[in-house]
Design a protein around this motif. Structure first.
Motif, PDB file in Angstrom:
ATOM      1  N   ILE A 136      -0.611  -9.317 -14.782  1.00  0.00           N
ATOM      2  CA  ILE A 136      -0.349 -10.456 -13.898  1.00  0.00           C
ATOM      3  C   ILE A 136      -1.465 -11.470 -14.072  1.00  0.00           C
ATOM      4  N   ASN A 137      -1.130 -12.655 -14.483  1.00  0.00           N
ATOM      5  CA  ASN A 137      -2.120 -13.728 -14.574  1.00  0.00           C
ATOM      6  C   ASN A 137      -2.218 -14.385 -13.203  1.00  0.00           C
ATOM      7  N   ALA A 138      -3.231 -13.948 -12.433  1.00  0.00           N
ATOM      8  CA  ALA A 138      -3.399 -14.398 -11.051  1.00  0.00           C
ATOM      9  C   ALA A 138      -4.738 -15.117 -10.896  1.00  0.00           C
ATOM     10  N   GLN A 139      -4.721 -16.190 -10.132  1.00  0.00           N
ATOM     11  CA  GLN A 139      -5.937 -16.972  -9.898  1.00  0.00           C
ATOM     12  C   GLN A 139      -6.140 -17.199  -8.405  1.00  0.00           C
ATOM     13  N   SER A 140      -7.418 -17.395  -8.055  1.00  0.00           N
ATOM     14  CA  SER A 140      -7.783 -17.734  -6.687  1.00  0.00           C
ATOM     15  C   SER A 140      -9.104 -18.486  -6.733  1.00  0.00           C
ATOM     16  N   ASP A 141      -9.376 -19.253  -5.699  1.00  0.00           N
ATOM     17  CA  ASP A 141     -10.644 -19.998  -5.635  1.00  0.00           C
ATOM     18  C   ASP A 141     -11.809 -19.090  -5.265  1.00  0.00           C
ATOM     19  N   PHE A 142     -11.505 -17.881  -4.833  1.00  0.00           N
ATOM     20  CA  PHE A 142     -12.542 -16.942  -4.410  1.00  0.00           C
ATOM     21  C   PHE A 142     -12.237 -15.560  -4.979  1.00  0.00           C
ATOM     22  N   ASP A 143     -13.216 -14.670  -4.916  1.00  0.00           N
ATOM     23  CA  ASP A 143     -12.973 -13.293  -5.325  1.00  0.00           C
ATOM     24  C   ASP A 143     -11.909 -12.673  -4.422  1.00  0.00           C
ATOM     25  N   PHE A 144     -11.141 -11.746  -4.987  1.00  0.00           N
ATOM     26  CA  PHE A 144     -10.067 -11.128  -4.209  1.00  0.00           C
ATOM     27  C   PHE A 144      -9.899  -9.669  -4.614  1.00  0.00           C
ATOM     28  N   TYR A 145      -9.334  -8.906  -3.709  1.00  0.00           N
ATOM     29  CA  TYR A 145      -8.971  -7.502  -3.953  1.00  0.00           C
ATOM     30  C   TYR A 145      -7.840  -7.183  -2.979  1.00  0.00           C
ATOM     31  N   ARG A 146      -6.670  -6.917  -3.500  1.00  0.00           N
ATOM     32  CA  ARG A 146      -5.486  -6.749  -2.668  1.00  0.00           C
ATOM     33  C   ARG A 146      -4.664  -5.548  -3.136  1.00  0.00           C
ATOM     34  N   THR A 147      -4.048  -4.887  -2.173  1.00  0.00           N
ATOM     35  CA  THR A 147      -3.181  -3.755  -2.477  1.00  0.00           C
ATOM     36  C   THR A 147      -1.955  -4.246  -3.241  1.00  0.00           C
ATOM     37  N   LEU A 148      -1.599  -3.488  -4.271  1.00  0.00           N
ATOM     38  CA  LEU A 148      -0.502  -3.879  -5.157  1.00  0.00           C
ATOM     39  C   LEU A 148       0.442  -2.695  -5.342  1.00  0.00           C
ATOM     40  N   LYS A 149       1.742  -2.985  -5.384  1.00  0.00           N
ATOM     41  CA  LYS A 149       2.741  -1.953  -5.648  1.00  0.00           C
ATOM     42  C   LYS A 149       3.751  -2.495  -6.652  1.00  0.00           C
ATOM     43  N   ILE A 150       4.047  -1.704  -7.683  1.00  0.00           N
ATOM     44  CA  ILE A 150       5.038  -2.076  -8.688  1.00  0.00           C
ATOM     45  C   ILE A 150       6.163  -1.046  -8.625  1.00  0.00           C
ATOM     46  N   GLU A 151       7.400  -1.527  -8.509  1.00  0.00           N
ATOM     47  CA  GLU A 151       8.560  -0.653  -8.394  1.00  0.00           C
ATOM     48  C   GLU A 151       9.649  -1.098  -9.363  1.00  0.00           C
ATOM     49  N   TYR A 152      10.604  -0.209  -9.614  1.00  0.00           N
ATOM     50  CA  TYR A 152      11.757  -0.569 -10.437  1.00  0.00           C
ATOM     51  C   TYR A 152      13.041  -0.169  -9.718  1.00  0.00           C
ATOM     52  N   ALA A 153      14.104  -0.953  -9.961  1.00  0.00           N
ATOM     53  CA  ALA A 153      15.382  -0.714  -9.297  1.00  0.00           C
ATOM     54  C   ALA A 153      16.073   0.498  -9.901  1.00  0.00           C
ATOM     55  N   THR A 154      16.483   1.426  -9.045  1.00  0.00           N
ATOM     56  CA  THR A 154      17.194   2.621  -9.503  1.00  0.00           C
ATOM     57  C   THR A 154      18.705   2.435  -9.435  1.00  0.00           C
ATOM     58  N   ASP A 155      19.167   1.639  -8.467  1.00  0.00           N
ATOM     59  CA  ASP A 155      20.592   1.322  -8.355  1.00  0.00           C
ATOM     60  C   ASP A 155      20.753   0.123  -7.420  1.00  0.00           C
ATOM     61  N   SER A 156      21.971  -0.360  -7.271  1.00  0.00           N
ATOM     62  CA  SER A 156      22.238  -1.531  -6.438  1.00  0.00           C
ATOM     63  C   SER A 156      23.505  -1.299  -5.621  1.00  0.00           C
ATOM     64  N   PHE A 157      23.655  -2.091  -4.556  1.00  0.00           N
ATOM     65  CA  PHE A 157      24.842  -1.993  -3.717  1.00  0.00           C
ATOM     66  C   PHE A 157      25.089  -3.356  -3.063  1.00  0.00           C
ATOM     67  N   LYS A 158      26.349  -3.627  -2.754  1.00  0.00           N
ATOM     68  CA  LYS A 158      26.731  -4.910  -2.178  1.00  0.00           C
ATOM     69  C   LYS A 158      26.638  -4.866  -0.656  1.00  0.00           C
ATOM     70  N   THR A 159      26.147  -5.955  -0.057  1.00  0.00           N
ATOM     71  CA  THR A 159      26.099  -6.109   1.389  1.00  0.00           C
ATOM     72  C   THR A 159      26.568  -7.521   1.732  1.00  0.00           C
ATOM     73  N   ASP A 160      26.610  -7.835   3.025  1.00  0.00           N
ATOM     74  CA  ASP A 160      26.988  -9.180   3.471  1.00  0.00           C
ATOM     75  C   ASP A 160      25.979 -10.227   3.009  1.00  0.00           C
ATOM     76  N   LYS A 161      24.748  -9.772   2.741  1.00  0.00           N
ATOM     77  CA  LYS A 161      23.693 -10.686   2.296  1.00  0.00           C
ATOM     78  C   LYS A 161      23.568 -10.733   0.771  1.00  0.00           C
TER      79      LYS A 161
END
Length: 411
Positions: A239-264
């Protein structure tokens, strides 16, 4: 007697040939292999193969044909990931001191050692210190290896993050001196001096259609959804990420296993690929176990901080290579796959991997085609759902009842 024996042998050979031929009928797809002119060959598994294979590539098979003869080719499947080796160096701490410039620790290696990494552990859980690392062969003349190198530890309700590893270009000295600029006495609990070697694997870039980035002020999260051009194996994300200050943030990477249709609209179920931290102190690249994916979701916890500026993403996947032993180059060979019921093959070849030559010719892999011999086994209906069997069973029951009734009346 001799004629009967010959007939049995002929029958056995025919059955064996038919049995081998039948092995390929369970595979929906095939690709012709060209360029076989010796015993050992390799081939690269292309991205297009992954979408029609079983998870883990358990249903890959190579069969060869010549006339009525069919042979199965044993193979080894290798993944070209990075191979990291660590070699730890024995040392003693011979000096601990402090002055107005900071706190000092001198390490003496058992032998003059080449190292490129020092891992530190401290009793403190919250600190932000600058360090300096020097090397010497006589404990008198010192040479700078690292300067103003930051180490950090933060632990609270939102974050549990540590960066206490010194990485540097390989240096060979008998003595190493670590200086820590701190307002309190660092309580060093452990240190490891290492030489880390990385044998770089071969990766291929994974193309994606684009990504949708949402900074949600309510949840205080940045969410990035990435749709790949084609589903493929993924094991690296930067991830090419920039900020004006130092940073450290929790990160989570996931992948889709399946999908389903809803009203949204279409919604997805996700499984985890990586869970960690994105920080300005470390290169924002993440390695994880290879998985076959088509859609990726990245979630960054901003808490009360300003969202990071994301300029681009880089995705990569491993190259899978298959090395096979072709005992008879005169056969016509093909790669088969697309059998959901297949188990991973068990070949003795894995035990004798050291016998495989270093230089192996690559095969040409043809286009995907439907296996003309593919057969779908029809599911047999349960016995009692078959009307003919039911009528026959009823007739037998009525007959038996009539027989016993007649016997009773007669007696």
């Amino acid at each position: 007697m001799m004629i009967k024996l010959k007939f049995k042998i002929l029958t056995l050979l025919i059955c064996c040939a038919l049995g081998l031929q039948a092995q390929t009928n369970a595979y929906r797809y095939m690709r012709d292999l060209k360029g076989i002119n010796t015993t050992w060959h390799s081939l690269t598994i292309h991205n297009q193969v992954f979408k029609n294979t079983k998870s883990g590539l358990a249903d890959l098979r190579i069969y060869g044909f010549k006339g009525k003869d069919t042979v199965e080719v044993p193979y080894i499947l290798e993944q070209s990931a990075d191979q990291v080796t660590d070699r730890e160096t024995d040392f003693n701490i011979i000096n601990q001191s402090s002055n107005a410039d900071g706190f000092f620790y001198t390490f003496q290696a058992a032998n003059s050692a080449s190292i490129n990494q020092i891992k530190l552990s401290f009793k403190q859980t919250n600190f932000d210190w600058k360090t300096k690392l020097e090397g010497s062969n006589d404990n008198k003349q010192w040479f700078t290896i690292l300067k103003d190198y930051r180490i950090l530890s933060i632990k609270n309700n939102n974050t549990d993050y540590q960066f206490t590893q010194l990485d540097f270009t390989t240096a060979k000295y008998t003595y190493f001196r670590l200086a820590i600029k701190a307002n309190e006495q660092p309580q060093l609990t452990a240190a490891k001096i290492l030489k880390t070697d990385t044998l770089k694997g071969v990766y291929q870039n994974v193309a994606y259609k684009g990504y949708q980035l949402v900074n949600d002020a309510k949840t205080k999260q940045t969410m990035i959804n990435v749709d790949l051009v084609n589903p493929t194996h993924l094991s690296y994300l930067k991830i090419n990420a920039q900020s004006d200050f130092d940073f450290y943030r929790t990160l989570k990477i996931e992948y889709a296993t399946d999908s389903f249709k809803t009203d949204k609209g279409i919604q997805y179920n996700y499984a985890q690929l990586y869970d960690g931290t994105i920080s300005s102190l470390e290169t924002p690249e993440f390695n994880f176990a290879s998985n076959f994916v088509g859609r990726v979701k990245i979630t960054i916890e901003n808490n009360d901080n300003k969202p990071l500026r994301i300029s681009s993403l880089l995705l990569k996947g491993p190259v899978y290579e298959l090395i096979g032993r072709f005992d008879d180059p005169s056969f016509n060979y093909a790669l088969f796959y697309g059998n959901k019921d297949a188990n991973p093959p068990v070949y003795e070849l894995k035990t004798f991997e050291n016998k495989i030559p270093m230089q192996i010719n690559q095969l040409t892999v043809g286009n995907e085609q439907n296996n003309p011999g593919f057969k779908v086994e029809a599911k047999k209906a349960p016995l009692f759902e078959n009307k003919a069997w039911l009528w026959a069973l009823m007739a037998v029951i009525i007959g038996l009842l009539g027989f016993f009734a007649f016997k009773m009346l007669k007696s």
